[in-house]
Write an enzyme that holds these catalytic residues in place. Structure first.
Site, short mmCIF file in Angstrom:
data_model
loop_
_atom_site.label_atom_id
_atom_site.label_comp_id
_atom_site.label_asym_id
_atom_site.label_seq_id
_atom_site.Cartn_x
_atom_site.Cartn_y
_atom_site.Cartn_z
N ARG A 122 25.99 27.80 -77.51
CA ARG A 122 25.98 27.26 -76.15
C ARG A 122 25.17 25.98 -76.11
NH1 ARG A 122 23.00 29.23 -73.07
NH2 ARG A 122 21.85 30.54 -74.52
N LYS A 148 29.34 33.46 -70.86
CA LYS A 148 28.05 33.28 -70.20
C LYS A 148 28.19 32.59 -68.84
CE LYS A 148 25.41 35.31 -73.21
NZ LYS A 148 24.94 36.68 -72.93
N HIS A 184 20.64 41.69 -68.87
CA HIS A 184 21.05 41.27 -70.21
C HIS A 184 20.53 42.33 -71.17
CE1 HIS A 184 20.77 38.15 -73.66
NE2 HIS A 184 21.96 38.69 -73.63
N SER A 211 17.44 37.94 -79.14
CA SER A 211 18.13 37.93 -80.43
C SER A 211 17.17 38.32 -81.56
CB SER A 211 18.66 36.52 -80.66
OG SER A 211 19.42 36.49 -81.82
N LYS A 248 18.61 45.01 -80.44
CA LYS A 248 19.30 45.53 -79.25
C LYS A 248 20.62 46.22 -79.62
CE LYS A 248 20.45 42.18 -76.43
NZ LYS A 248 21.84 41.93 -76.05
N THR A 249 21.45 45.53 -80.41
CA THR A 249 22.76 46.10 -80.79
C THR A 249 22.57 47.26 -81.77
OG1 THR A 249 23.81 43.96 -80.45
CG2 THR A 249 25.02 45.53 -81.77
N ASP A 254 25.71 44.22 -74.17
CA ASP A 254 25.11 42.93 -73.80
C ASP A 254 24.86 42.71 -72.30
OD1 ASP A 254 24.07 40.49 -74.84
OD2 ASP A 254 25.80 39.45 -74.05
N ARG A 280 29.61 34.42 -85.55
CA ARG A 280 29.87 35.45 -84.53
C ARG A 280 31.20 36.15 -84.76
NH1 ARG A 280 26.24 36.59 -80.06
NH2 ARG A 280 24.72 34.90 -80.08
#
Length: 536
Positions: free
Chosen positions: A54, A196, A216, A234, A238-239, A253, A318
């Site tokens: 981004r 986003k 988030h 990041s 989290k994942t 997410d 990604r």
């Protein structure tokens, strides 16, 4: 193939439109046009060009009657006038006219009460593949009666030749217009701008209009229907930590928390980082990379074998895939009864406890802070970590002042009787370079024991500097590591480093203090905020 179906409504002239093509059809077109290749197992791989992430400095919100007094204007939320938006939109529409376009009808928000229909008009076929993966997919009946709430116009090939004249910074831009309900993207092919853009829109609409807290975070639900929520920037896990074989994944997410205490996924897929990916480390993500998924900016050889260690193009490699590529998921992707919230931080200073329980004030303070630490590169001699703060664990996508989200979170926590935990997935026994990374098996054990209620009646002790409540015992975790000071050889060095980090917290929080309640401010570190060490 259908031509001009409703396209005149948007001012698009003379366009050939490919409507709601299947992933297989989009993959075929992408390869025929030379815009992508298949990897060894048949997954489509594309390159997003100049932008591999981004561009936060080129994100704008139209400042008008609706947004003027609601948005937290500043570095994150930069204003652009309606007039400049109209001119840019006219340029984009003119650019997209006389072309073959790919239109995808989808929706966001899995809870039917908040369902928001999104139509995406894209210049590239693979942009439409991404939208198929990431947004929720309507039924045939829903498609027949589709009427969008929001429109995305995505024109990577349009670059503004005189940005200053349009009130923007450079040739690429991502603009959200809340009154016209349009996300306008030009000059960047990075697919995350679409995702986003809509997330940012929901982050204003849901709290202001629907009393829903947007988050988030990732979320999962246990066999007894208890929901757990995982916040983290990041690299904090989290994942990884929300993928639990004993619990169903709600999403990885973006979620909403309703007044009725339901947690719902905004999306219909996952957008995961794949740098250093292996089947051993991330089995769910690794196995989800199959036909239908979309790989971005990865490096592969002539046989189509992907080298996930190769960051030649970008560190931000990604994959997007539909959530049904994961086996153990909640269907539909929402659940009730949130019981535990985890704030994940990878503290490279080695100061924070591996697990601590937060009071409502502390929870709001740490939520607003959104702390983790980055390891300072690989240059010789540079081992000092760098603190990183992102308000609400997602500052780039939050149009409102962070205290608005934090106060909603505190209220919901209290009403629902939720426990909030700070989990350090970073270092123990010293900072990065001296200490060692906390083992994943211990972090998993802490989370498992919390979820099964093992810490409900355990005795806690308070951290002398951060005020956090640390359990004195946790099954399947070495007791000596629960208080981080025990793991440092030099205790005074630990105290010094802890005060050093606490000072960073205070400095970061200064910009929020005017809007924060006394309870939130008191949730910060216990040391006096003007306390500085001589060596700083």
């Amino acid at each position: 193939m259908e031509t001009n179906r409703n396209m005149e409504t948007y001012g698009l002239k003379n366009v050939t439109v490919k409507w709601n093509l299947s992933p297989e059809e989009l993959q075929k077109i992408t390869i025929e046009k030379g815009m992508g290749k298949e990897t060894k197992n048949g997954t489509l791989a594309i390159n997003t060009g100049k932008f591999t992430g981004r561009s936060p400095q080129d994100r704008f919100i139209v400042k008008d009657e609706y947004t003027a007094d609601k948005v937290w204007w500043g570095k994150t939320n930069k204003p652009v006038s309606q007039e400049n938006f109209d001119k840019l939109k006219a340029n984009v529409v003119n650019y997209l006219s006389n072309r073959e376009l790919y239109v995808r009808d989808g929706y966001v928000c899995a809870d039917p009460t908040y369902k928001t229909d999104i139509r995406t008009v894209a210049e590239y076929p693979w942009s439409s593949s991404f939208v198929h993966n990431m947004f929720l997919r309507p039924s045939e009946e829903e498609l027949a009666n589709f009427d969008e709430d929001w429109l995305i116009l995505c024109a990577p090939g349009y670059v503004c030749d005189d940005p200053k004249a349009y009130g923007i910074r450079q040739g690429n831009f991502s603009i959200i217009n809340f009154t016209d309900k349009i996300a306008l993207i030009g000059g960047s092919a990075y697919t995350g701008e679409m995702k986003k853009g809509i997330f940012s829109a929901l982050n204003l609409i849901l709290p202001v209009e629907k009393n829903v807290l947007p988050m988030h975070c990732s979320a999962n639900v246990g066999e007894d229907g208890d929901t757990a929520i995982f916040f983290g920037l990041s690299g904090t896990g989290k994942t990884t930590l929300s993928a639990d074989p004993k619990r169903k994944l709600i999403g990885d997410d973006e979620h909403g928390w309703t007044a009725e205490n339901n947690i719902f996924n905004f999306e219909g897929g996952c957008y995961a980082k794949v740098i250093d990916l292996s089947e051993e480390k991330e089995p769910d993500i690794f196995r989800a990379i199959k036909p239908g998924a979309l790989l971005e900016n990865v490096v592969f050889d002539e046989n189509g074998d992907v080298d996930y260690m190769d960051s030649t193009i970008t560190q931000n490699t990604r994959v997007s895939y539909p959530i049904y590529h994961i086996d153990n998921i909640a269907k539909p992707s929402y659940a009730s009864n949130p019981k535990n919230i985890f704030f994940l931080t990878a503290d490279a200073f080695g100061v924070l406890p591996p697990v601590s329980k937060l009071t409502p004030g502390q929870a709001a303070y740490h939520f607003i802070s959104g702390y983790t630490a980055k390891v300072a590169g690989t240059e010789a001699g540079i081992t000092e970590p760098v603190p990183s703060f992102s308000a609400c664990f997602g500052e780039p996508f939050m149009p409102l002042h962070p205290t608005k989200y934090a106060e909603m979170l505190s209220k919901k926590m209290t009403e629902a009787g939720v426990n909030v935990w700070l989990i350090n997935t970073g270092w123990s026994g010293g900072p990065y370079g001296t200490g060692s990374r906390i083992k994943l098996k211990y972090t998993r054990a802490m989370i498992t024991e919390i979820l099964n209620g093992s810490l409900d009646n355990i005795e806690f002790e308070q951290h002398p500097i951060f005020g956090l409540f640390m359990p004195k015992y946790c099954p399947n975790v070495p007791t000596e590591m629960l208080n981080p000071m025990n793991t440092w050889i030099n205790k005074s060095a630990y105290i010094s480093k802890a005060i050093h980090l606490a000072h960073f917290f205070h400095l970061n929080f200064e910009k929020f203090a005017n809007e924060a309640s006394e309870q939130i401010i008191e949730g910060g570190p216990l040391i006096d905020e003007h306390h500085k060490l001589e060596h700083m």
